[in-house]
Design an enzyme around this catalytic site. Sequence first.
Site, PDB file in Angstrom:
ATOM      1  N   GLY A  37       6.602   0.066  -6.352  1.00  0.00           N
ATOM      2  CA  GLY A  37       6.044   0.471  -5.069  1.00  0.00           C
ATOM      3  C   GLY A  37       6.579  -0.373  -3.929  1.00  0.00           C
ATOM      4  O   GLY A  37       6.417  -1.598  -3.927  1.00  0.00           O
ATOM      5  N   LYS A  78     -15.297   1.890   0.097  1.00  0.00           N
ATOM      6  CA  LYS A  78     -13.956   2.468   0.158  1.00  0.00           C
ATOM      7  C   LYS A  78     -14.084   3.916   0.569  1.00  0.00           C
ATOM      8  O   LYS A  78     -15.082   4.589   0.266  1.00  0.00           O
ATOM      9  CB  LYS A  78     -13.261   2.388  -1.201  1.00  0.00           C
ATOM     10  CG  LYS A  78     -11.743   2.395  -1.117  1.00  0.00           C
ATOM     11  CD  LYS A  78     -11.188   1.047  -0.696  1.00  0.00           C
ATOM     12  CE  LYS A  78      -9.664   1.022  -0.749  1.00  0.00           C
ATOM     13  NZ  LYS A  78      -9.122  -0.312  -0.483  1.00  0.00           N
ATOM     14  N   GLY A 132       5.906   0.148  -0.523  1.00  0.00           N
ATOM     15  CA  GLY A 132       5.203   0.370   0.737  1.00  0.00           C
ATOM     16  C   GLY A 132       5.159  -0.912   1.532  1.00  0.00           C
ATOM     17  O   GLY A 132       5.910  -1.863   1.266  1.00  0.00           O
ATOM     18  N   VAL A 176       3.057  -3.405   1.662  1.00  0.00           N
ATOM     19  CA  VAL A 176       2.744  -4.620   0.911  1.00  0.00           C
ATOM     20  C   VAL A 176       3.847  -4.940  -0.088  1.00  0.00           C
ATOM     21  O   VAL A 176       4.317  -6.076  -0.176  1.00  0.00           O
ATOM     22  CB  VAL A 176       1.394  -4.491   0.187  1.00  0.00           C
ATOM     23  CG1 VAL A 176       1.120  -5.733  -0.650  1.00  0.00           C
ATOM     24  CG2 VAL A 176       0.267  -4.299   1.190  1.00  0.00           C
TER      25      VAL A 176
END
Length: 374
Positions: A203, A105, A205, A207
């Site tokens: 959230g 990552k 966003g 996704v």
Amino acid sequence: MLHVREPRTLKKQNAESTLEISDITPEAARLEAYDDHERVWFGRDDERGLKAIVSIHNTVLGPALGGTRVWPHETFEAALIDALRLSRGMTYKSAIAHMPFGGGKAVIIADSKTQKTPALLEAYAEMLAALDGQYYTGEDVGLTLADADFLRERTPNVTGTTKGGSGNPSPVTAHGCFLGLKAALAYRRGTDTLTGVRVAVQGLGSVGWALCEELHREGAQLIVTDIDAAAAEKAKAAFGATAVGPDEILSAKADIFAPCALGGVVSRETIPALNVEIVAGSANNQLARHEDARLLMERGILYAPDYVINAGGLINVGSELAPGGYDRAAAMRKVEKIPATLTDIFQRAEARNRPTNDVAAEIAHERIEAARAG
């Protein structure tokens, strides 16, 4: 070809700036989040504004694969901890999904809205190229599809692009999460029918929004929040959702809590306030601590381990690197196995009275050790 496994520090200078890549594994090893990571790199280019950490956790199964997050962490240590935890999660995610990759990552310390410039991305592309195939990356929070395309034009080790890749992985991540959420619901209630089921989505966003679209189509009642109030208002109009403030979503009365933003939101401090039966979302590192899953279990809340339920994006972009190239139908068949994997974990956890993330981690470790043994 430039190799950086042996040198502890690499400097690459052009007419305008100097990119310095340093091995900071010893520094990372002092942190609690360190888990025998193989190598941690720090890339810095002051002239172009780059401060990036690439964390490679484990490559027993194959080269490290994981997204790049662009986030303005307040401290370098916070960014390093984020990279360490995220890369470890990617190792487990690949192992659980039977993908031939290790865990990696990257975190770029910057505000994606004001500091993510072409010059910064160009410097980051040079860093990726210098790592010489140790790490493949793609989209994550703050790094868009257009950014991935920009990087791909400059270095080959970028996945999920429109130019030679499979495109935006977010809808596939969301679809896998949707299927996993239904599997959790079926395990808890004996039916995966979503009509009237209340899902609190944190959230909105790419996704989170795509997940809301699928949930809405199946009749779920949505409660939503986002740090961008306009996104929540848009969800109200599009899905008939109830919008609440970011501080209210964790205590919202719902059947399922779907964390789809940043990690660490499920903790010993927030678990007592949860008013749900299931936690099943797309965010990475949803638990503040691994041990917090036991607190969920003790409250009777079923937890779908994040690196299992959100593996769809990894499966999709990883399929680009398969022999013969990307086959979307084959990738989606793998994504559709997420519910069966989760159900197996739920059954094992219940039979042994263990938290679900303990069982998932054991399965991942078993597969890694089997590969190590050859």
